[in-house]
Design a protein around this motif. Structure first.
Motif, PDB file in Angstrom:
ATOM      1  N   GLY A 260     -10.841  -7.794  -6.363  1.00 31.04           N
ATOM      2  CA  GLY A 260      -9.679  -6.949  -6.540  1.00 31.04           C
ATOM      3  C   GLY A 260      -9.878  -5.618  -5.864  1.00 31.04           C
ATOM      4  N   ILE A 261      -8.814  -4.798  -5.843  1.00 28.35           N
ATOM      5  CA  ILE A 261      -8.857  -3.513  -5.148  1.00 28.35           C
ATOM      6  C   ILE A 261      -8.401  -2.430  -6.110  1.00 28.35           C
ATOM      7  CG2 ILE A 261      -7.946  -2.185  -3.220  1.00 28.35           C
ATOM      8  CD1 ILE A 261      -7.585  -4.750  -1.722  1.00 28.35           C
ATOM      9  N   LEU A 262      -9.173  -1.345  -6.147  1.00 29.83           N
ATOM     10  CA  LEU A 262      -8.830  -0.178  -6.944  1.00 29.83           C
ATOM     11  C   LEU A 262      -8.367   0.928  -6.032  1.00 29.83           C
ATOM     12  CD1 LEU A 262     -11.787   0.075  -9.501  1.00 29.83           C
ATOM     13  CD2 LEU A 262      -9.470  -0.753  -9.946  1.00 29.83           C
ATOM     14  N   PHE A 263      -7.410   1.740  -6.548  1.00 34.50           N
ATOM     15  CA  PHE A 263      -6.972   2.942  -5.867  1.00 34.50           C
ATOM     16  C   PHE A 263      -7.236   4.114  -6.791  1.00 34.50           C
ATOM     17  CE2 PHE A 263      -3.776   6.232  -5.164  1.00 34.50           C
ATOM     18  CZ  PHE A 263      -3.963   6.497  -3.826  1.00 34.50           C
TER      19      PHE A 263
ATOM     20  N   ILE B 271       0.844  -1.198   0.000  1.00 29.75           N
ATOM     21  CA  ILE B 271       0.000   0.000   0.000  1.00 29.75           C
ATOM     22  C   ILE B 271       0.878   1.246   0.000  1.00 29.75           C
ATOM     23  CG2 ILE B 271      -1.708   1.265   1.348  1.00 29.75           C
ATOM     24  CD1 ILE B 271      -2.754  -1.220  -0.099  1.00 29.75           C
ATOM     25  N   ASP B 272       1.982   1.174   0.765  1.00 34.51           N
ATOM     26  CA  ASP B 272       2.914   2.303   0.764  1.00 34.51           C
ATOM     27  C   ASP B 272       3.460   2.553  -0.643  1.00 34.51           C
ATOM     28  OD1 ASP B 272       2.579   2.732   3.451  1.00 34.51           O
ATOM     29  OD2 ASP B 272       4.326   1.548   4.051  1.00 34.51           O
ATOM     30  N   TYR B 273       3.726   1.445  -1.344  1.00 30.02           N
ATOM     31  CA  TYR B 273       4.211   1.618  -2.718  1.00 30.02           C
ATOM     32  C   TYR B 273       3.134   2.247  -3.587  1.00 30.02           C
ATOM     33  CZ  TYR B 273       5.610   0.664  -7.483  1.00 30.02           C
ATOM     34  OH  TYR B 273       5.918   0.786  -8.801  1.00 30.02           O
ATOM     35  N   THR B 274       1.864   1.864  -3.381  1.00 25.46           N
ATOM     36  CA  THR B 274       0.768   2.441  -4.170  1.00 25.46           C
ATOM     37  C   THR B 274       0.714   3.947  -3.959  1.00 25.46           C
ATOM     38  OG1 THR B 274      -0.471   0.388  -3.961  1.00 25.46           O
ATOM     39  CG2 THR B 274      -1.710   2.346  -4.608  1.00 25.46           C
ATOM     40  N   TYR B 275       0.880   4.376  -2.694  1.00 20.53           N
ATOM     41  CA  TYR B 275       0.876   5.810  -2.412  1.00 20.53           C
ATOM     42  C   TYR B 275       2.070   6.495  -3.105  1.00 20.53           C
ATOM     43  CZ  TYR B 275      -2.826   5.373   1.089  1.00 20.53           C
ATOM     44  OH  TYR B 275      -4.004   5.160   1.726  1.00 20.53           O
TER      45      TYR B 275
ATOM     46  N   GLY C 200      -6.991   9.702  -2.793  1.00 20.14           N
ATOM     47  CA  GLY C 200      -6.286   8.475  -2.442  1.00 20.14           C
ATOM     48  C   GLY C 200      -7.182   7.447  -1.779  1.00 20.14           C
ATOM     49  N   GLN C 201      -8.252   7.006  -2.414  1.00 16.38           N
ATOM     50  CA  GLN C 201      -9.217   6.079  -1.857  1.00 16.38           C
ATOM     51  C   GLN C 201      -9.102   4.717  -2.534  1.00 16.38           C
ATOM     52  OE1 GLN C 201     -12.338   9.511  -2.144  1.00 16.38           O
ATOM     53  NE2 GLN C 201     -13.247   7.832  -0.987  1.00 16.38           N
ATOM     54  N   PHE C 202      -9.375   3.635  -1.732  1.00 16.88           N
ATOM     55  CA  PHE C 202      -9.380   2.266  -2.220  1.00 16.88           C
ATOM     56  C   PHE C 202     -10.819   1.789  -2.336  1.00 16.88           C
ATOM     57  CE2 PHE C 202      -5.167   2.687  -0.435  1.00 16.88           C
ATOM     58  CZ  PHE C 202      -4.369   1.974  -1.297  1.00 16.88           C
ATOM     59  N   PHE C 203     -11.084   0.987  -3.384  1.00 15.14           N
ATOM     60  CA  PHE C 203     -12.429   0.467  -3.640  1.00 15.14           C
ATOM     61  C   PHE C 203     -12.349  -0.993  -4.008  1.00 15.14           C
ATOM     62  CE2 PHE C 203     -12.472   4.966  -4.697  1.00 15.14           C
ATOM     63  CZ  PHE C 203     -13.578   5.433  -4.032  1.00 15.14           C
ATOM     64  N   ASN C 204     -13.458  -1.688  -3.760  1.00 13.43           N
ATOM     65  CA  ASN C 204     -13.597  -3.067  -4.210  1.00 13.43           C
ATOM     66  C   ASN C 204     -13.949  -3.046  -5.696  1.00 13.43           C
ATOM     67  OD1 ASN C 204     -14.523  -5.729  -4.753  1.00 13.43           O
ATOM     68  ND2 ASN C 204     -14.951  -5.992  -2.570  1.00 13.43           N
ATOM     69  N   MET C 205     -13.201  -3.807  -6.449  1.00  9.72           N
ATOM     70  CA  MET C 205     -13.408  -3.797  -7.914  1.00  9.72           C
ATOM     71  C   MET C 205     -14.779  -4.326  -8.277  1.00  9.72           C
ATOM     72  SD  MET C 205      -9.656  -5.042  -9.266  1.00  9.72           S
ATOM     73  CE  MET C 205     -10.237  -5.089 -10.955  1.00  9.72           C
ATOM     74  N   GLN C 206     -15.336  -5.251  -7.503  1.00 12.43           N
ATOM     75  CA  GLN C 206     -16.655  -5.791  -7.819  1.00 12.43           C
ATOM     76  C   GLN C 206     -17.727  -4.721  -7.683  1.00 12.43           C
ATOM     77  OE1 GLN C 206     -16.813  -9.014  -5.017  1.00 12.43           O
ATOM     78  NE2 GLN C 206     -16.096 -10.510  -6.525  1.00 12.43           N
ATOM     79  N   GLU C 207     -17.573  -3.833  -6.720  1.00 10.57           N
ATOM     80  CA  GLU C 207     -18.584  -2.801  -6.514  1.00 10.57           C
ATOM     81  C   GLU C 207     -18.446  -1.672  -7.528  1.00 10.57           C
ATOM     82  OE1 GLU C 207     -18.196  -1.572  -2.544  1.00 10.57           O
ATOM     83  OE2 GLU C 207     -18.819  -3.480  -1.659  1.00 10.57           O
ATOM     84  N   VAL C 208     -17.204  -1.391  -7.962  1.00 14.07           N
ATOM     85  CA  VAL C 208     -16.998  -0.260  -8.881  1.00 14.07           C
ATOM     86  C   VAL C 208     -17.207  -0.682 -10.324  1.00 14.07           C
ATOM     87  CG1 VAL C 208     -15.316   1.422  -9.685  1.00 14.07           C
ATOM     88  CG2 VAL C 208     -15.471   0.876  -7.255  1.00 14.07           C
ATOM     89  N   GLU C 209     -16.533  -1.780 -10.725  1.00 16.05           N
ATOM     90  CA  GLU C 209     -16.564  -2.174 -12.127  1.00 16.05           C
ATOM     91  C   GLU C 209     -17.564  -3.288 -12.402  1.00 16.05           C
ATOM     92  OE1 GLU C 209     -12.674  -3.116 -13.372  1.00 16.05           O
ATOM     93  OE2 GLU C 209     -11.840  -1.145 -12.957  1.00 16.05           O
ATOM     94  N   GLY C 210     -18.192  -3.806 -11.316  1.00 16.28           N
ATOM     95  CA  GLY C 210     -19.184  -4.842 -11.546  1.00 16.28           C
ATOM     96  C   GLY C 210     -18.600  -6.164 -11.954  1.00 16.28           C
TER      97      GLY C 210
ATOM     98  N   SER D  56       1.406   6.739  -6.814  1.00 17.47           N
ATOM     99  CA  SER D  56       0.455   7.805  -7.156  1.00 17.47           C
ATOM    100  C   SER D  56       1.129   9.168  -7.066  1.00 17.47           C
ATOM    101  CB  SER D  56      -0.748   7.736  -6.227  1.00 17.47           C
ATOM    102  OG  SER D  56      -0.357   8.025  -4.891  1.00 17.47           O
ATOM    103  N   GLU D  57       2.045   9.330  -6.134  1.00 17.89           N
ATOM    104  CA  GLU D  57       2.739  10.615  -6.015  1.00 17.89           C
ATOM    105  C   GLU D  57       3.697  10.828  -7.187  1.00 17.89           C
ATOM    106  OE1 GLU D  57       4.579  10.480  -2.247  1.00 17.89           O
ATOM    107  OE2 GLU D  57       2.725  10.749  -1.077  1.00 17.89           O
ATOM    108  N   MET D  58       4.400   9.731  -7.582  1.00 20.79           N
ATOM    109  CA  MET D  58       5.330   9.877  -8.724  1.00 20.79           C
ATOM    110  C   MET D  58       4.579  10.249  -9.986  1.00 20.79           C
ATOM    111  SD  MET D  58       8.238   6.907  -8.235  1.00 20.79           S
ATOM    112  CE  MET D  58       7.071   5.578  -8.101  1.00 20.79           C
ATOM    113  N   ILE D  59       3.393   9.607 -10.205  1.00 19.08           N
ATOM    114  CA  ILE D  59       2.618   9.923 -11.411  1.00 19.08           C
ATOM    115  C   ILE D  59       2.035  11.321 -11.311  1.00 19.08           C
ATOM    116  CG2 ILE D  59       0.592   9.262 -12.741  1.00 19.08           C
ATOM    117  CD1 ILE D  59       1.175   6.368 -11.973  1.00 19.08           C
ATOM    118  N   ALA D  60       1.544  11.679 -10.092  1.00 19.34           N
ATOM    119  CA  ALA D  60       0.888  12.979  -9.933  1.00 19.34           C
ATOM    120  C   ALA D  60       1.868  14.123 -10.149  1.00 19.34           C
ATOM    121  CB  ALA D  60       0.256  13.057  -8.540  1.00 19.34           C
ATOM    122  N   PHE D  61       3.153  13.936  -9.727  1.00 14.64           N
ATOM    123  CA  PHE D  61       4.128  15.009  -9.845  1.00 14.64           C
ATOM    124  C   PHE D  61       5.029  14.848 -11.081  1.00 14.64           C
ATOM    125  CE2 PHE D  61       3.057  14.996  -5.308  1.00 14.64           C
ATOM    126  CZ  PHE D  61       2.716  16.323  -5.148  1.00 14.64           C
ATOM    127  N   ASN D  62       4.694  13.898 -11.940  1.00 10.26           N
ATOM    128  CA  ASN D  62       5.446  13.747 -13.187  1.00 10.26           C
ATOM    129  C   ASN D  62       5.162  14.964 -14.074  1.00 10.26           C
ATOM    130  OD1 ASN D  62       6.057  12.937 -16.027  1.00 10.26           O
ATOM    131  ND2 ASN D  62       6.602  11.005 -15.037  1.00 10.26           N
TER     132      ASN D  62
END
Length: 760
Positions: free
Chosen positions: A169-172, A53-57, A154-164, A60-66
């Motif tokens: 799986g888990i989305l960030f 999860i730390d890597y995910t954060y 920076g929120q996590f979601f269940n892939m079944q609830e978001v993408e059906g 996201s920071e590396m992509i956001a500040f690219n």
């Protein structure tokens, strides 16, 4: 025998209880170990996933500040060549990001202004990416775009609830730019690798056959090892960072172990059916029950055999006691009670016999001591040998007798206790025990009852001198009076003899103590009287006729204070200046009582009242009442007589008496002064004057006048230069012979003898 069986059963019950305790403790230990192992695995899972999860954060920071991404977020809808070059450069950076972590399965950035999606491998417009990646999930394009256009931090979601999707799986999701507070320009979506994420969860599941869940802060399931959802899952009872709770899922009791992430607010939950705990403890239970059964079987057999073996001697003992004792064996509850009752019965009889023997021995010893004190022992009687039979051994040949007379012990008993003899016996026991204990601290002492008193025979230790002996006797007597009086309200008078040098002199010591005790009349009660104080006593008292006549005159005149002064003076002089014996003190008291009786008769006090007072005074003297008490009684009697005289005086004209006395005091020098001249002076009849004067003053007028002239002459006799004949004329007498006769009558001596005695 039943008691033996119950005893063995009780002994057998102890290991059974211990085995049950061990079983339950073992079961608890197994459950604790399983929970501890589950918690450890969850902790390991938490640390592993938290790292990703730390890597995910960080991703996201590396992509956001690219800078390329930040540049693309502000491109118009129609991309130019320069924008496409920037896009290619961003894709190159994405490939580098994706190769650094195996848990990130896929990520993309949705650019709201340009309406395109940039993944880690390629560029897509929004409809194309939907057709290739999400159309098969059943999620509508508009629903997907609506999801992307919302603002996320920076929120996590269940892939079944978001993408059906059916797969777990888990989305960030993260809105870009991160520091933009207005409407977001792009949305970053990171999909975590489902297979790799669940592989760590399945490691725990395979360990204990349970189910593992990852729950977010709102208690929604983000990931689960459960392939098919069986029913509703509630995690609301999971409070705190770590714990174990019991619940019921799908009609089955479960144990839920959980731990909360330190990096996020996720909880890692492990659910294990409770039956697995029972399976692990079933072996211990079965082994325990088998052991209990064997222990009961062997213990029962041994208990019966040992009870029969041990009961046989007990039965023989009961039969032997029943043959020799009058007690019925069937009257007791069991054999032990019967044996105890038989022993107690025997001991009671033995104690009664011992007490009777001890009491008889004490009586015989006391009788022997009394005979010693009264001198009733023959010279050849073996005193030492007989005393040794009573455990009495003299330490030396030095003896003293202490005599105790009980004065008052009413304060020790309640008012409802009326048995006088029983009370006196109890008091004697208390005094005897305390005095013997005080005496035996340094010497030896034995208390006996003799002549309604208590006597203590003190035998001093060897080497005790006369002074040391007397000091010890003072200490013993004073300590006994203080302690017994303070503690028990028992008061007594003590008399102490002198030191004697052999047992044969004990009668003399006792007589000395008796003589000293008689002086409590003189020295007062509750005192300590030593024979040394009273052995040299005077055999005569001083009570001159002059003082006796003064006392009578004052009584007849009703002058109580003067009469009491004469009484106190005579008693004080004889008791302080003249060391009288007790016999002489009694004689003095009898003499003074007779004087007061004479004065009372002369003032006409009632004869019955005189007789009653006289008898009380004589009885008090015979009973040994103290001088102080006798003095108080005589003072009361004196006050009564003087009060009677005074009341008679006040019954007539008091002023007339005073005038007559003043006239006599002025005219006593007149030779012609008589009853007739005085009656003429006051105008009353001579016979009435004589009767009135006698009633008011106590003397006849002639006696009063003669006494006054004698008193005046005594003052003139002190002057040697005046002749006795001249003194006779100066005080009003007719002749010298009359003067001498009356002076000797009232003073007991002639005027010339009085003059000679006054010089000394």
């Amino acid at each position: 025998m039943n008691r033996w069986l119950r005893s063995y059963a009780l002994v057998l019950l102890i290991p059974i209880v211990m085995m049950l305790v061990v079983y339950f403790q073992t079961k608890q230990v197994i459950e604790d170990e399983i929970n501890r192992a589950n918690t450890a695995l969850l902790s390991q899972l938490q640390q592993d996933i938290d790292g990703h999860i730390d890597y995910t954060y960080r991703l996201s920071e590396m992509i956001a500040f690219n800078p390329k991404i930040r540049q693309l977020m502000r491109t118009p809808e129609n991309l130019e060549a320069e924008d496409r070059i920037t896009m290619v450069q961003a894709l190159t950076d994405f490939k580098v990001y994706n190769n650094t972590n195996r848990y990130v399965d896929h990520f993309y950035v949705y650019f709201r202004t340009g309406g395109f999606v940039l993944t880690e491998t390629s560029y897509y417009d929004t409809p194309m990416y939907y057709d290739l990646m999400l159309s098969s999930s059943g999620l509508a394009l508009e629903e997907w775009k609506r999801f992307l256009e919302q603002k996320y931090r920076g929120q996590f979601f269940n892939m079944q609830e978001v993408e059906g999707q059916a797969a777990a799986g888990i989305l960030f999701a993260q809105s870009l730019p991160i520091d933009e507070r207005n409407t977001p320009l792009a949305t970053l979506v990171i999909e975590l690798n489902e297979e790799r994420l669940l592989s760590a969860i399945q490691n725990i599941q395979s360990y204990n056959q349970g189910k593992v869940y990852i729950v977010d802060g709102s208690n929604q399931i983000l990931a689960s090892s459960e392939k098919k959802k069986q029913g509703p899952r509630s995690f609301d009872q999971l409070n705190g960072d770590l714990g174990v709770v019991h619940s019921r899922w799908d009609n089955e009791n479960v144990v839920i172990s959980y731990i909360q992430s330190n990096r996020t607010n996720w909880k890692y939950v492990y659910v294990l059916p409770s039956r697995l705990y029972s399976e692990k403890a079933e072996y211990v239970r079965n082994l325990t029950l088998l052991t209990l059964f064997i222990a009961l079987l062997i213990g029962t057999v041994l208990a019966v055999l040992l009870a029969r073996r041990n009961y046989y001697p007990l039965r023989q003992l009961v039969r032997a006691l029943a043959e020799r004792s009058k007690l019925d064996p069937h009257s007791a509850l069991n054999e032990y009670d019967y044996i105890e009752e038989a022993i107690e019965n025997t001991m009671d009889r033995n104690n009664e016999m011992n007490q009777m023997l001890e009491k008889q021995k004490n009586v015989l010893r006391s009788s022997l001591f009394v005979r010693l004190l009264k001198g009733r022992i023959q010279h050849d009687f073996p005193v030492q040998q007989v005393m040794s039979e009573y455990k009495v051994a003299f330490r030396s040949e030095d003896f003293t007798v202490l005599l105790f007379y009980l004065e008052d012990f009413s304060g020790f008993f309640r008012q409802d206790e009326t048995d006088a003899e029983k009370k006196r016996e109890f008091v004697r026991l208390i005094v005897s025990n305390i005095v013997e204990e005080l005496t035996c601290q340094q010497h030896q002492g034995w208390m006996v009852e003799i002549d309604e008193m208590l006597a203590c025979i003190v035998n001093f230790k060897s080497g005790t001198g006369p002074e040391d002996a007397k000091q010890d006797l003072v200490r013993i007597a004073e300590e006994a009076q203080r302690f017994i009086g303070t503690r028990f309200h028992i008061y007594f008078t003590a008399a102490v003899s002198t030191l004697h040098r052999s047992v044969a002199e004990l009668p003399a010591a006792y007589q000395e103590a008796l003589e000293a005790m008689e002086y409590k009349m003189l020295l007062g009660t509750q005192t300590i009287i030593f024979y040394d104080q009273i052995k040299n006593q005077g055999m005569s008292y001083v009570y001159p006729m002059e003082k006796e006549q003064q006392l009578i005159n004052y009584v007849k005149a009703g002058e109580f204070d003067q009469a009491k002064g004469v009484l106190d003076e005579v008693i004080h002089f004889n008791l302080s200046e003249v060391n009288l014996s007790i016999e002489m003190v009694r004689c003095l008291m009898f003499d003074m009582i007779s004087t007061m009786m004479k004065a009372a008769i002369e003032v006409n006090l009632g004869q019955s009242e005189l007789y009653e007072e006289n008898m009380k005074a004589i009885q008090d003297l015979m009973n040994g009442v103290t001088v102080s008490a006798m003095k108080d009684r005589m003072t009361v009697f004196l006050r009564k007589v003087c009060g009677h005289v005074e009341s008679k005086k006040k019954s007539h004209n008091f002023r007339l008496k005073e005038d007559i006395l003043d006239f006599i005091n002025d005219q006593y020098r007149d030779h012609n002064l008589s009853v007739n001249t005085i009656s003429e002076r006051f105008g009353i009849h001579p016979s009435y004057l004589s009767r009135y004067f006698k009633e008011q003053v106590g003397d006849t007028l002639t006696d009063y006048l003669n006494k006054l002239r004698v008193e005046k002459s005594k003052l003139l006799l002190l002057n040697d230069e005046i002749f006795i004949k001249d003194i006779c004329d100066l005080v009003g007498f007719y002749s010298i012979s009359t003067f001498i006769r009356l002076f000797k009558k009232y003073e007991g001596v002639t005027p010339s003898s009085y003059r000679e005695s006054s010089k000394y």
